[in-house]
Design a protein around this motif. Structure first.
Motif, short mmCIF file in Angstrom:
data_model
loop_
_atom_site.label_atom_id
_atom_site.label_comp_id
_atom_site.label_asym_id
_atom_site.label_seq_id
_atom_site.Cartn_x
_atom_site.Cartn_y
_atom_site.Cartn_z
N LEU A 137 0.83 -1.21 0.00
CA LEU A 137 0.00 0.00 0.00
C LEU A 137 0.86 1.25 0.00
O LEU A 137 0.58 2.21 -0.72
N LEU A 138 1.93 1.24 0.77
CA LEU A 138 2.84 2.39 0.79
C LEU A 138 3.54 2.58 -0.56
O LEU A 138 3.69 3.70 -1.04
N THR B 108 0.94 4.00 -2.97
CA THR B 108 0.68 5.41 -2.66
C THR B 108 1.81 6.29 -3.13
O THR B 108 1.59 7.35 -3.71
N THR B 109 3.03 5.85 -2.93
CA THR B 109 4.19 6.62 -3.38
C THR B 109 4.21 6.74 -4.90
O THR B 109 4.45 7.82 -5.44
N SER C 259 1.52 9.14 -6.01
CA SER C 259 1.89 10.51 -5.69
C SER C 259 2.90 11.05 -6.68
O SER C 259 2.79 12.19 -7.13
#
Length: 72
Positions: A7-8, A11-12, A15
């Motif tokens: 998930l991180l 998300t990165t 972004s």
């Protein structure tokens, strides 16, 4: 823990993609007239198929829905 890492990472990546698009550096962005042409041509193809075969398409969809709602 693996899901959190995934998930991180996602998300990165999202972004960074959003930031690149805002800076207008995205090489995959394309051009607006090209997308408009693709959209209009797709609509024309749908109409070209739908107009002569409307009754057959409506009948097929009604039969499929009837078979689902009646249990087969």
């Amino acid at each position: 823990m693996r899901a959190l890492t995934w998930l991180l990472t996602l998300t990165t990546a999202l972004s960074r993609a959003a930031a690149a698009r805002l800076r207008d550096e995205d090489p995959e962005r394309g051009d607006v007239p090209g997308w408009v042409m693709i959209t209009v041509m797709t609509a024309a193809l749908v109409l070209a198929i739908l107009v002569p075969f409307r009754e057959a398409i409506v009948s097929a969809v009604q039969n499929a829905l009837a078979s689902v709602t009646n249990g087969g």
